[in-house]
Motif scaffolding. Structure first.
Motif, PDB file in Angstrom:
ATOM      1  N   ASN A 813      78.946  78.324  69.111  1.00 39.43           N
ATOM      2  CA  ASN A 813      78.419  78.869  67.864  1.00 39.43           C
ATOM      3  C   ASN A 813      77.837  77.793  66.965  1.00 39.43           C
ATOM      4  O   ASN A 813      76.876  78.058  66.225  1.00 39.43           O
ATOM      5  CB  ASN A 813      79.532  79.617  67.120  1.00 39.43           C
ATOM      6  CG  ASN A 813      79.795  80.993  67.705  1.00 39.43           C
ATOM      7  OD1 ASN A 813      79.096  81.955  67.418  1.00 39.43           O
ATOM      8  ND2 ASN A 813      80.815  81.067  68.583  1.00 39.43           N
ATOM      9  N   ALA A 815      76.302  75.169  68.063  1.00 42.13           N
ATOM     10  CA  ALA A 815      75.067  74.706  68.677  1.00 42.13           C
ATOM     11  C   ALA A 815      73.908  75.664  68.440  1.00 42.13           C
ATOM     12  O   ALA A 815      72.773  75.369  68.820  1.00 42.13           O
ATOM     13  CB  ALA A 815      75.268  74.503  70.169  1.00 42.13           C
ATOM     14  N   SER A 816      74.169  76.804  67.835  1.00 48.47           N
ATOM     15  CA  SER A 816      73.107  77.781  67.556  1.00 48.47           C
ATOM     16  C   SER A 816      73.333  78.367  66.164  1.00 48.47           C
ATOM     17  O   SER A 816      74.446  78.338  65.631  1.00 48.47           O
ATOM     18  CB  SER A 816      73.113  78.891  68.610  1.00 48.47           C
ATOM     19  OG  SER A 816      74.365  79.569  68.599  1.00 48.47           O
ATOM     20  N   ARG A 817      72.276  78.890  65.589  1.00 46.99           N
ATOM     21  CA  ARG A 817      72.396  79.514  64.270  1.00 46.99           C
ATOM     22  C   ARG A 817      72.990  80.904  64.443  1.00 46.99           C
ATOM     23  O   ARG A 817      72.388  81.769  65.060  1.00 46.99           O
ATOM     24  CB  ARG A 817      71.034  79.587  63.592  1.00 46.99           C
ATOM     25  CG  ARG A 817      70.453  78.226  63.230  1.00 46.99           C
ATOM     26  CD  ARG A 817      69.101  78.396  62.542  1.00 46.99           C
ATOM     27  NE  ARG A 817      68.573  77.131  62.074  1.00 46.99           N
ATOM     28  CZ  ARG A 817      67.795  76.335  62.781  1.00 46.99           C
ATOM     29  NH1 ARG A 817      67.470  76.686  64.022  1.00 46.99           N
ATOM     30  NH2 ARG A 817      67.334  75.204  62.281  1.00 46.99           N
ATOM     31  N   SER A 818      74.196  81.074  63.923  1.00 47.96           N
ATOM     32  CA  SER A 818      74.876  82.365  64.039  1.00 47.96           C
ATOM     33  C   SER A 818      75.666  82.614  62.764  1.00 47.96           C
ATOM     34  O   SER A 818      75.843  81.720  61.932  1.00 47.96           O
ATOM     35  CB  SER A 818      75.804  82.385  65.263  1.00 47.96           C
ATOM     36  OG  SER A 818      76.886  81.495  65.084  1.00 47.96           O
ATOM     37  N   VAL A 843      68.044  71.158  74.358  1.00 45.38           N
ATOM     38  CA  VAL A 843      69.330  71.591  73.828  1.00 45.38           C
ATOM     39  C   VAL A 843      69.860  70.595  72.811  1.00 45.38           C
ATOM     40  O   VAL A 843      70.526  70.980  71.845  1.00 45.38           O
ATOM     41  CB  VAL A 843      70.333  71.814  74.982  1.00 45.38           C
ATOM     42  CG1 VAL A 843      70.709  70.490  75.642  1.00 45.38           C
ATOM     43  CG2 VAL A 843      71.587  72.511  74.480  1.00 45.38           C
ATOM     44  N   SER A 846      67.876  71.422  69.540  1.00 42.07           N
ATOM     45  CA  SER A 846      68.297  72.673  68.901  1.00 42.07           C
ATOM     46  C   SER A 846      69.693  72.552  68.320  1.00 42.07           C
ATOM     47  O   SER A 846      69.981  73.099  67.235  1.00 42.07           O
ATOM     48  CB  SER A 846      68.241  73.818  69.919  1.00 42.07           C
ATOM     49  OG  SER A 846      69.141  73.589  70.995  1.00 42.07           O
ATOM     50  N   THR A 847      70.574  71.863  69.006  1.00 42.09           N
ATOM     51  CA  THR A 847      71.936  71.679  68.487  1.00 42.09           C
ATOM     52  C   THR A 847      71.914  70.848  67.216  1.00 42.09           C
ATOM     53  O   THR A 847      72.626  71.148  66.243  1.00 42.09           O
ATOM     54  CB  THR A 847      72.819  71.008  69.556  1.00 42.09           C
ATOM     55  OG1 THR A 847      72.834  71.799  70.734  1.00 42.09           O
ATOM     56  CG2 THR A 847      74.236  70.833  69.053  1.00 42.09           C
ATOM     57  N   ALA A 850      70.728  72.999  64.388  1.00 35.72           N
ATOM     58  CA  ALA A 850      71.735  73.978  63.974  1.00 35.72           C
ATOM     59  C   ALA A 850      72.820  73.325  63.129  1.00 35.72           C
ATOM     60  O   ALA A 850      73.280  73.905  62.131  1.00 35.72           O
ATOM     61  CB  ALA A 850      72.347  74.628  65.218  1.00 35.72           C
TER      62      ALA A 850
END
Length: 940
Positions: A813, A815-818, A843, A846-847, A850
């Motif tokens: 979670n 590592a990503s926008r959530s 990756v 992106s991490t 985030a």
């Protein structure tokens, strides 16, 4: 008054000796007045031979000891007519010379105070060698033969009064025998005659030896009727007899103290038996003590018998005992003799090491090692691959052994890897900076490998120059340099230990010290490279089959390793993951598996030991590297195969079997993936198996070169040159910046390290981009997990554990926008930092984005270890209760058990001067210096 002699001949299954004994008895110049023959349970022709000899009386009984059989004979003998009646005691293997009885009677008839006379016992098959002539004992009760194993040149004929004589051929006044009650029933064999003689002395009579009376003896009544008695059993019987006499002879006031000291002294003596390389005597030592102390050994009746018949004090026999100073002198002379022999052997080995090139090869290997790894000298620690710094203190190192809390990831309670014991020992050498010991191993790995190979090769080659070649080949072995550059410390240590293990195993059939040393080396090798265990066990079993007479020494070699692995074995079996036992110790480090062809070319990982990169740099086709490596290995491979067809090829078979076992181990390891790092499987390092493969090839090469005679030197030089060229890319890996290992003091950034000083359990979530667009997530505590923190239980975990799942959920979670609120989980897991290791993948990008956009974190910035963020919501790390290795009964029991096993093995392995069972004393009294000795060998 007429002197009357009754000869009592006792036989038990002694037909092989009995004919000679009966013939000697019949040829006496002074014949006995009566002969009472006793068959004490014989299973051969003894009864027929006794009956055919025409004795006055023949008694047939069941199995009896010698003293009881004599008492049984007296029940049928004619009653004593006067005080001048004598008994002449003979066993079936006591053949008297014709004048024996006449000489004995002549000595006692002129000395009325003499009640016991003993002959000069001669060896059965060596009539000119004295088997025994008189006995005495030390102040502590140990029985000692005054003369034993010496050529009879009448040098002891001046001896007369002694403390005791042997039972075989003893002439004893019958009235005294009856008064003293014969031999002590608690001493059915050993020391029975000595004890009887002591009691005769205390009753006011003299005990003498008669040089003119000679009786051949092949054991006599001491161990009567026993066809075969091992030295261990003999030592146990003697010790029990000594303890019985000690309690019987002790003053009443001292008796309780003697009894209380039996068990503690037995434990101390058991340790001494291990030091003396007699482990088989340990059980007998303890059993004899228990038998005497608690087995109803009839101490009371024996003490009362002495009190009833004693007429003089103990001081009357003191001059006939051996003083402690004389005993120490004898033992010092023996130790000096053994030390001289050992010094000569060591001097020869040292001279050969220098004159035959061993020293120069070690120095050359040392120079190569310094050139290759000298750039790391001075660094506080090494990192990379499976390496990490050790803990900062020796106390922390030893706290990670045994069973307890493993501070790895989210933590677990379990058994330590056996490798952690080795790390604790190695780190304790440089106690002020434990990680320094790892750097020393790296700097000295090549010369240490050469040293071990030279001494091992001395056992395999008849040519003095070949061990030097073996030392160079082993120091430049491709698996060693691959392990060094890849950070596989366990494989490095296993490579260094293998020659010493082979050397110790070769000598183990002859020596308990070598057997114990092999056990310790086996344990250290297995702990360093568990994948080698099946091959080593198979090789050991083959060695047992080849040396069945030494099975008792060889089968004990794996015991220390079993003690180390036992807790881990149980836990892995309970988890249903037995293959996890073969996981490499250290930090899990994914590697690119090599193909079978690359493995056959001694490359444990893809790249052909750097030659693929060399070929690529020159723009050559990929197959070029394979051809180059195969060509450079051709001399070694050709010589190894040639060894099977040259004279003396039988010596090459064990070497080729080792090579085969090593290659099979390598292939199996390449297909075994039992550990993991995040989502990436971690295969077992194949370099350890290749070390065993290379060991077999080098040993076979020596056999072939031995047979080549004048061609051995040029072919050997060619082999050394080609292997040196082969290793150039690996030896220069540090200088070329291609080695995984590098000097580094920190696993985590300095900010985290500083925070850990105040909060040692603060966690850092380490995110590492993986192939395929995934992330691996691990948790590091404090300043980072040390090498001794690592656990194969964690690396090989296959259970769906809730804590790792929670870590993976949080990492996914983050590592990503959530909309996931990670704050509570981060607090629960005591995570204060997030570290994203360097990478150029999508990756990673992106991490990073985030985490930058997550309000829970404050970016710290770029560090040498990667991008770092701080979790602002963690005020203090969560306190948890950890379990130390001595905090539980199970943990303490494991450490105690392992300590006992390794303590006993170390005692066996410590070189000591071999002790003797009995000491021969020359001269006319027990205090006179001894000329010769006859004692135990280590392998008895």
């Amino acid at each position: 008054m007429h002197t009357r002699v009754t000869a009592i001949l006792v036989a038990r299954s002694g037909a092989a000796h009995l004919e000679r004994t009966l013939a000697g008895l019949a040829r006496q110049t002074r014949r006995p007045d009566a002969v009472v023959a006793v068959d004490a349970g014989s299973t051969d022709r003894s009864t027929e031979l006794l009956a055919a000899s025409g004795p006055t009386q023949l008694v047939t009984t069941g199995a009896l000891d010698f003293g009881t059989a004599v008492d049984r004979a007296l029940t049928v003998a004619a009653p004593a007519e006067s005080d001048n009646d004598w008994l002449w005691l003979l066993a079936h293997d006591n053949a008297p010379q014709p004048a024996a009885l006449q000489a004995l009677l002549g000595a006692v008839e002129i000395a009325p105070s003499v009640a016991v006379a003993g002959p000069k016992l001669m060896r059965w098959n060596e009539p000119d060698v004295i088997a025994e002539y008189g006995e005495t004992m030390t102040y502590y009760g140990s029985s000692i033969a005054l003369v034993e194993g010496e050529l009879d040149q009448a040098q002891h004929d001046v001896r007369s009064d002694v403390l005791g004589v042997a039972a075989g051929g003893m002439l004893v006044r019958r009235s005294l025998w009856s008064a003293l009650g014969g031999f002590d029933p608690a001493l059915p064999s050993v020391d029975a005659a000595l004890d009887f003689s002591v009691r005769a002395r205390l009753a006011g009579f003299r005990v003498i030896v008669v040089p003119g009376a000679k009786v051949a003896s092949d054991g006599g009544p001491e161990l009567f009727g026993r066809t075969a008695v091992s030295d261990r059993r003999r030592a146990s019987i003697r010790r029990a007899a000594q303890l019985h006499r000690r309690l019987v002879y002790a003053p009443a006031a001292a008796l309780p103290f003697h009894w209380l000291s039996l068990v503690p002294l037995a434990i101390i003596r058991a340790a001494g038996q291990l030091l003396a390389k007699r482990p088989g005597a340990v059980g007998g030592e303890l059993a004899s003590v228990l038998r005497v102390a608690f087995g109803g050994s009839r101490i009371g009746p024996a003490r009362r018998a002495i009190t009833r018949t004693r007429r003089v004090g103990w001081a009357s026999i003191a001059p006939l005992r051996m003083p402690p100073g004389v005993v120490r002198e004898r033992r010092a002379q023996e130790r000096e003799t053994q030390r001289t022999q050992s010094t000569v052997a060591m001097a020869e080995a040292r001279a050969g090491f220098v004159t035959h090139g061993g020293l120069w090869i070690v120095l050359l290997a040392g120079i190569i090692g310094l050139i290759s790894w000298g750039s790391i000298a001075g660094a506080p620690s090494l990192t990379g691959g499976s390496l990490a710094p050790l803990s900062d203190s020796v106390q922390q190192l030893w706290s990670h052994v045994g069973y307890g809390w493993r501070e790895i990831g989210v933590g677990l309670v379990g058994a330590a890897d056996p490798f952690s014991y080795l790390l604790a020992v190695v780190g304790s050498i440089t106690f002020w900076s434990p990680s320094l010991s790892i750097m020393i191993i790296y700097l000295l790995a090549l010369p240490l490998a050469a040293l071990g190979a030279w001494f091992a090769a001395r056992q395999l080659s008849t040519r003095p120059s070949l061990p030097a070649l073996a030392a160079l080949l082993w120091a430049l072995a491709p698996p060693l340099s691959s392990a060094l550059s890849g950070g596989h410390l366990g494989a490095v240590i296993a490579h260094l230990l293998l020659p010493w293990l082979v050397l110790a195993a070769l000598n183990a059939p002859r020596s308990w010290a070598a057997s114990a040393g092999a056990g310790l080396l086996f344990a250290a090798t297995a702990a360093s490279a568990p994948s080698l265990v099946p091959a080593l066990v198979i090789a050991l079993l083959a060695w047992v089959v080849a040396r069945p007479a030494s099975v008792h020494r060889l089968l004990g070699i794996p015991i220390p390793a079993l003690a180390l692995f036992a807790p881990l074995i149980v836990q892995q079996l309970m988890r249903g993951n037995p293959l996890g036992l073969f996981a490499d110790p250290g930090v899990p480090a994914p590697t690119v598996a090599a193909t079978p062809l690359q493995l056959a070319l001694l490359s444990p990982a893809s790249g052909l030991n750097g030659w693929a990169a060399v070929a690529q740099s020159f723009g050559l086709p990929g197959v070029t590297a394979t051809i180059i490596v195969a060509t450079l290995l051709l001399p070694i491979g050709g010589l190894a195969l040639l060894a099977l067809f040259v004279p003396g090829s039988r010596r090459a078979i064990p070497s080729m079997v080792l090579a085969l076992l090593g290659f099979v181990t390598t292939i199996a390891a390449s297909h075994l993936q039992v550990a993991h790092l995040g989502s990436s499987p971690v295969p077992v390092w194949t370099g350890a198996g290749l070390s065993l493969f290379w060991l077999g090839l080098v040993a076979s090469t020596l056999v072939a070169l031995d047979a080549l005679r004048r061609f051995a030197v040029p072919v050997g030089i060619l082999s050394a040159v080609t292997v040196t060229i082969l290793m150039l890319p690996l030896l220069g890996s540090v200088l070329l910046k291609t080695a995984v290992v590098e000097a580094g003091a920190r696993i985590l950034p300095a900010v985290v390290t500083a925070e850990a000083e105040g909060h040692p359990r603060v966690g850092t979530l380490v995110l590492t981009p993986q192939a395929g667009g995934s992330l691996s997530a691990t948790v590091q505590r404090g300043a980072g997990s040390a090498l001794d923190d690592q656990s194969t239980l964690a690396a090989t975990s296959v259970a769906a554990d809730s804590m790792p799942q929670r870590v993976a959920t949080v990492a996914g979670n983050l590592a990503s926008r959530s909309g996931f609120d990670a704050g509570p989980e981060l607090t629960t897991l005591s995570i204060g930092f997030v570290l994203l290791t360097p990478d150029n993948t999508a990756v990673h990008k992106s991490t990073s984005e985030a985490l930058d956009s997550n309000a829970l974190f404050a970016p710290v910035g770029a560090t040498d270890n990667g991008l770092l963020w701080r979790f602002e919501g963690l005020a203090t790390e969560k306190t948890i209760t950890t379990v130390g290795n001595t905090d539980t009964a199970l943990g303490s029991l494991i450490l105690i058990g392992q300590g006992i096993v390794f303590g006993m093995t170390l005692l066996l392995g410590i070189p000591t001067v071999r002790r003797r069972r009995r000491h021969a004393v020359s001269g006319s009294n027990p205090g006179q210096p001894a000329d010769t000795f006859d004692g135990d060998r280590e392998d008895d």
